[in-house]
Enzyme design. Structure first.
Site, PDB file in Angstrom:
ATOM      1  N   ARG A  53       0.840  -1.195   0.000  1.00 52.26           N
ATOM      2  CA  ARG A  53       0.000   0.000   0.000  1.00 52.26           C
ATOM      3  C   ARG A  53       0.880   1.253   0.000  1.00 52.26           C
ATOM      4  NH1 ARG A  53      -1.486   1.588   4.699  1.00 52.26           N
ATOM      5  NH2 ARG A  53      -2.169  -0.454   5.419  1.00 52.26           N
ATOM      6  N   TYR A 106     -16.487  18.374 -13.885  1.00 58.85           N
ATOM      7  CA  TYR A 106     -16.888  16.989 -14.046  1.00 58.85           C
ATOM      8  C   TYR A 106     -17.981  16.695 -13.003  1.00 58.85           C
ATOM      9  CZ  TYR A 106     -16.555  11.912 -13.793  1.00 58.85           C
ATOM     10  OH  TYR A 106     -16.842  10.577 -13.773  1.00 58.85           O
ATOM     11  N   ASP A 177      -7.588  20.183 -12.818  1.00 58.48           N
ATOM     12  CA  ASP A 177      -7.890  18.866 -13.381  1.00 58.48           C
ATOM     13  C   ASP A 177      -7.541  18.929 -14.865  1.00 58.48           C
ATOM     14  OD1 ASP A 177      -9.107  16.656 -14.578  1.00 58.48           O
ATOM     15  OD2 ASP A 177     -10.786  16.634 -13.172  1.00 58.48           O
ATOM     16  N   LYS A 202      -8.860   8.193 -18.520  1.00 57.63           N
ATOM     17  CA  LYS A 202      -9.198   8.813 -19.797  1.00 57.63           C
ATOM     18  C   LYS A 202      -7.994   8.770 -20.741  1.00 57.63           C
ATOM     19  CE  LYS A 202     -12.887   9.337 -17.394  1.00 57.63           C
ATOM     20  NZ  LYS A 202     -13.218  10.566 -16.673  1.00 57.63           N
TER      21      LYS A 202
END
Ligand code: PLP
Length: 387
Positions: A53, A106, A177, A202
């Site tokens: 992790r 978004y 972003d 994306k």
């Protein structure tokens, strides 16, 4: 090392963060499918790795690669774009703080921010394509200015240099972003932003087979805060997903050139088409911010929004194409078509959609890298059957 900052974008895309495996000579970074690492003595991890992790070599390679492409010093990967965005909030905000956002984010980002209002964080949404409106919205309590440019699906741009200056005045962080533009077209850190965030789902991955996110920064302080969030809250991407993104960024420059070239032809064609009311694409000379787009971006991207005038006509187009697949998401090699008001932005309250001009007749195209003649024929055929 190949892929240092002096190398060009394409060279860094292929090499940054990666070197042949010293033991086997394997030219590709392995997928380290492991959860833990043996230690040479108690509290003596062999190469700094203790638990996956916290660090994973495949993830580290991807983080270095993304940081290099954005012109940053640190990349911090998360399990999704939204997990990356939330990490920015968790790393920097406390009750009573204020955030100024673009009004056409978004849809999922806005939904996430609404959840955070419960904890005493205030979010104000303004049309940041109007830089005076952004300036007026900033308060002494503003800790973050959060922007997307170009916006989705309205294709409005914000002047990032001006935004960075406003953030600097009040000591707020500018977070951008950059999912739509990608670092190939626009590098916010070079324009003064403090944090760049991505949905790697994306364009960065570009093959529609991964959900992932990342933050890139030049700030050692932000890196420390975000690494802590990555470790402490655990929204980390798996090694195979990191490897897929790492493979995909090798062709980011090639894919983006193809996306932009296709979108340019399609936008011009639709702009002349009698069945289409309006085309929103920053590459068109009549886009209200074409000049800013030419200055701030190196090309205009693969996303086009068109106004079909009504919900029924939008639906007829979105369900009438053969190659453009009806789906949410964007940035993959295959072309997609969607109706934002009823799909990606359905979670935005109807009155806010109306206020910002996100009407029911809008159709969003994510132009893939298929042959552009086939894409044009596909759209023409679908448009011909709509009255
Ligand atoms: C998809 C998307 C996100 C959210 O990313 P996920 O990977 O789906 O969590 C955030 N911002 C933009 C601009 C996006 O397109």
């Amino acid at each position: 090392m190949i892929g240092e900052t002096s190398d060009g974008f394409g060279t860094r895309a292929v090499h940054a963060g990666q070197a042949p495996d010293p033991e086997t000579g394997a030219i590709m970074t392995p997928v380290f499918l492991t959860s833990t690492y043996v230690q040479d003595g108690v509290g003596e991890p062999r190469q700094g790795h203790e638990y996956a992790r916290v660090t994973n070599p495949t993830r580290t390679a991807m983080e270095i690669n993304l940081a290099s492409l954005e012109g940053g010093d640190h990349g911090i990967a998360f399990a999704s774009g939204l997990a990356a965005i939330e990490a920015i909030l968790k790393a920097n905000l406390a009750s009573g703080d204020h955030v100024v956002c673009g009004d056409n984010l978004y849809g999922g980002s806005e939904r996430l921010f609404r959840f955070w209002e419960r904890y005493g964080i205030r979010f104000d949404y303004v049309d940041t394509s109007d830089i005076e409106a952004l300036h007026a919205a900033v308060l002494p309590a503003t800790k973050i200015i959060y922007l997307e440019t170009p916006t989705n699906p309205l294709m409005q741009l914000t002047d990032l240099r001006a935004g960075a200056a406003i953030a600097g005045e009040v000591g707020a962080l500018l977070a951008v972003d950059n999912t739509f533009a990608t670092p190939y077209l626009q590098r916010p850190l070079e324009l003064g932003a403090d944090l760049v965030v991505h949905s790697t789902t994306k364009y960065l991955n570009g093959h529609s087979d991964v959900v992932g996110g990342a933050v890139v920064t030049r700030s050692a302080d932000q890196n420390e805060r975000l690494r802590y969030q990555q470790m402490a809250t655990g929204a980390v991407p798996g090694p195979l997903d990191c490897w897929l993104v790492l493979r995909a960024t090798k062709t980011l420059h090639l894919r983006m050139r193809a996306h932009c070239a296709g979108a340019r032809v399609i936008a011009s064609h639709l702009d002349e088409h009698p069945a289409v009311e309006r085309v929103l694409y920053p590459g068109l000379a009549d886009h209200p911010q074409h000049e800013l787009a030419s200055r701030q971006m190196s090309d205009f991207g693969g996303m086009i929004t068109i106004d079909m005038g009504s919900a029924a006509r939008a639906e007829a187009l979105a369900t009438g194409t053969r190659i453009f697949a009806l789906a949410e998401s964007l940035g993959g090699v295959e072309s997609l078509i969607s109706v934002p008001a009823r799909m990606t932005h359905a979670s935005v309250p109807a009155e806010r959609r109306k206020a910002m001009g996100l009407t029911d007749g809008l159709v969003r195209l994510s132009v893939g890298v298929e042959d552009v003649d086939d894409l044009l024929a596909d759209l023409d055929r679908a448009l011909a059957s709509i009255d």
